[in-house]
Write an enzyme that holds these catalytic residues in place. Structure first.
Site, short mmCIF file in Angstrom:
data_model
loop_
_atom_site.label_atom_id
_atom_site.label_comp_id
_atom_site.label_asym_id
_atom_site.label_seq_id
_atom_site.Cartn_x
_atom_site.Cartn_y
_atom_site.Cartn_z
N TYR A 1 0.85 -1.20 0.00
CA TYR A 1 0.00 0.00 0.00
C TYR A 1 0.89 1.25 0.00
O TYR A 1 0.51 2.31 -0.51
CB TYR A 1 -0.96 -0.03 1.19
CG TYR A 1 -2.20 0.80 0.98
CD1 TYR A 1 -3.07 0.52 -0.07
CD2 TYR A 1 -2.50 1.88 1.80
CE1 TYR A 1 -4.21 1.28 -0.29
CE2 TYR A 1 -3.64 2.65 1.59
CZ TYR A 1 -4.49 2.35 0.54
OH TYR A 1 -5.61 3.11 0.34
N LYS B 1 -3.17 8.39 2.71
CA LYS B 1 -4.41 8.21 3.47
C LYS B 1 -4.25 8.70 4.91
O LYS B 1 -5.21 9.21 5.51
CB LYS B 1 -4.86 6.75 3.45
CG LYS B 1 -5.30 6.21 2.10
CD LYS B 1 -6.49 6.93 1.52
CE LYS B 1 -7.11 6.20 0.33
NZ LYS B 1 -8.11 7.02 -0.36
P1 NAP Z 1 -12.26 3.55 -8.54
O1 NAP Z 1 -13.58 3.10 -8.98
O2 NAP Z 1 -11.11 3.29 -9.43
O3 NAP Z 1 -12.35 5.10 -8.16
C1 NAP Z 1 -11.21 5.93 -8.04
C2 NAP Z 1 -11.58 7.22 -8.72
O4 NAP Z 1 -10.57 8.23 -8.54
C3 NAP Z 1 -11.77 7.05 -10.22
O5 NAP Z 1 -13.00 7.61 -10.61
C4 NAP Z 1 -10.59 7.83 -10.77
O6 NAP Z 1 -10.77 8.31 -12.07
C5 NAP Z 1 -10.53 8.94 -9.75
N1 NAP Z 1 -9.35 9.77 -9.93
C6 NAP Z 1 -8.05 9.40 -9.90
N2 NAP Z 1 -7.27 10.47 -10.17
C7 NAP Z 1 -8.10 11.53 -10.37
C8 NAP Z 1 -7.92 12.88 -10.68
N3 NAP Z 1 -6.70 13.43 -10.86
N4 NAP Z 1 -9.00 13.68 -10.84
C9 NAP Z 1 -10.24 13.18 -10.70
N5 NAP Z 1 -10.49 11.89 -10.40
C10 NAP Z 1 -9.42 11.08 -10.24
O7 NAP Z 1 -11.85 2.87 -7.13
P2 NAP Z 1 -12.53 2.91 -5.68
O8 NAP Z 1 -11.94 1.73 -4.99
O9 NAP Z 1 -13.97 3.06 -5.77
O10 NAP Z 1 -11.86 4.20 -5.03
C11 NAP Z 1 -12.60 5.24 -4.44
C12 NAP Z 1 -11.95 5.66 -3.13
O11 NAP Z 1 -12.13 4.62 -2.19
C13 NAP Z 1 -10.46 5.94 -3.22
O12 NAP Z 1 -10.14 7.03 -2.40
C14 NAP Z 1 -9.88 4.66 -2.63
O13 NAP Z 1 -8.59 4.85 -2.10
C15 NAP Z 1 -10.88 4.40 -1.55
N6 NAP Z 1 -10.87 3.06 -0.96
C16 NAP Z 1 -10.99 1.97 -1.77
C17 NAP Z 1 -10.96 0.70 -1.21
C18 NAP Z 1 -11.07 -0.53 -2.07
O14 NAP Z 1 -10.65 -1.60 -1.63
N7 NAP Z 1 -11.62 -0.45 -3.25
C19 NAP Z 1 -10.82 0.54 0.18
C20 NAP Z 1 -10.71 1.68 0.97
C21 NAP Z 1 -10.74 2.95 0.39
P3 NAP Z 1 -9.91 7.55 -13.23
O15 NAP Z 1 -10.44 6.16 -13.30
O16 NAP Z 1 -10.16 8.38 -14.44
O17 NAP Z 1 -8.47 7.60 -12.82
#
Ligand code: NAP
Length: 270
Positions: free
Chosen positions: A170, A177
């Site tokens: 990570y 984070k």
């Molecule tokens: P996801 O569907 O890939 O979402 C991540 C989003 O961030 C995407 O829409 C991505 O757009 C966007 N992003 C990245 N760089 C950006 C930028 N410069 N400007 C605008 N948007 C941007 O994955 P997710 O897991 O749902 O992630 C959402 C949040 O949840 C994140 O903060 C992640 O760290 C957190 N989280 C996830 C998990 C897990 O296991 N999935 C667990 C805990 C926390 P693009 O696709 O265009 O890059």
């Protein structure tokens, strides 16, 4: 029940839902697996009107049909790494809506090579990028949303346990984070008097686009299933339901918190 009858029921549910008449903007829907999308679904079902942004033109095709499903009339491209684009989005939004009630920030990014191997190898540029997109953007969008949150509001972001303890691979995202969780506290302290609450959901691992970029992600899922008190992984729906709680009046006295939605994994010492 006919499709028309279901539609009438859905409409009535929205009119009487706990988010009826509330408006919110959601950052971070990439596709139907995105945690932001699960937040959107629950907020919409309870009556909220939603605005969305997406990062690049390539995503437009994916997000448009999703936005239609939740009757969104505001979908704009916005790279959160660019202040001018953020300003433009909020300028447009303030012309459409005179107020805003909530904001969901579900955005993170780090270079793939920084999510494998050892943290010690993180480059200055990789560090800057991860911290900028995954942490600073929360402050940037909250700052722009504030003038629209005239009667108070709720800001919700997404974090992960790798902020608190070392999780293999990570790496720089854990550092980002940790900074994000600290940002939540500082923002909550700044904005409490304005009745704007700021909280984070610390979600357990869920298979999304961003998660699949972390080396060994499948092993994380297996480990949680074996070890978590609830002996399973969290469902994306459960993250969405918690976002509804935090965005709604149900959590009116809660700010500066990190709520774990992880089937209990984070309480374990060993
Ligand atoms: P996801 O569907 O890939 O979402 C991540 C989003 O961030 C995407 O829409 C991505 O757009 C966007 N992003 C990245 N760089 C950006 C930028 N410069 N400007 C605008 N948007 C941007 O994955 P997710 O897991 O749902 O992630 C959402 C949040 O949840 C994140 O903060 C992640 O760290 C957190 N989280 C996830 C998990 C897990 O296991 N999935 C667990 C805990 C926390 P693009 O696709 O265009 O890059």
């Amino acid at each position: 029940m006919t499709a028309a009858e279901t539609e009438v029921l859905d409409k009535t549910a929205r009119e009487t839902g706990m988010m009826a008449g509330k408006r919110g903007i959601i950052f971070g829907v990439a596709n139907e697996r995105s945690l932001a999308w699960y937040c959107a679904k629950y907020l919409y079902e309870q009556g909220a009107d939603l605005a969305f942004t997406y990062q690049g033109e390539a995503l437009e095709k994916r997000i448009m049909p999703l936005a239609e499903k939740v009757e969104s009339e505001f979908v704009e491209m916005c790279d959160l790494g660019d202040d001018a684009q953020i300003d433009k989005v909020f300028d447009k939004l303030s012309k459409k809506w005179d107020s805003l009630d909530f904001l969901i920030h579900a955005v993170a990014f780090a270079n793939k090579e920084d999510l494998e191997g050892h943290y010690v190898n993180t480059t200055r540029e990789g560090f800057r990028l991860a911290l900028d997109v995954s942490c600073y953007t929360l402050t940037a969008v909250t700052n722009r949303a504030l003038p629209m949150m005239k009667d108070g509001g709720s800001v919700v972001t997404l974090t992960y346990y790798g902020a608190e303890k070392v999780v293999p691979h990570y790496n720089v995202m854990g550092v980002a984070k940790a900074a994000l969780e600290s940002s939540v506290m500082y923002l909550a302290a700044d904005l409490g008097e304005k009745n704007v609450r700021v909280n984070a959901i610390s979600a357990g691992p869920v298979k999304t686009l961003a998660a699949m970029g972390i080396a060994g992600f499948r092993d994380m899922l297996k480990l949680v299933e074996q070890k978590a008190p609830m002996k399973r992984n969290v469902e994306a729906d459960e993250v969405g339901k918690t976002a509804l709680y935090l965005a709604s009046d149900l959590s009116s006295g809660v700010t500066g918190e990190v709520i774990h939605v992880d089937c209990g994994y984070s309480i374990l010492g060993m």
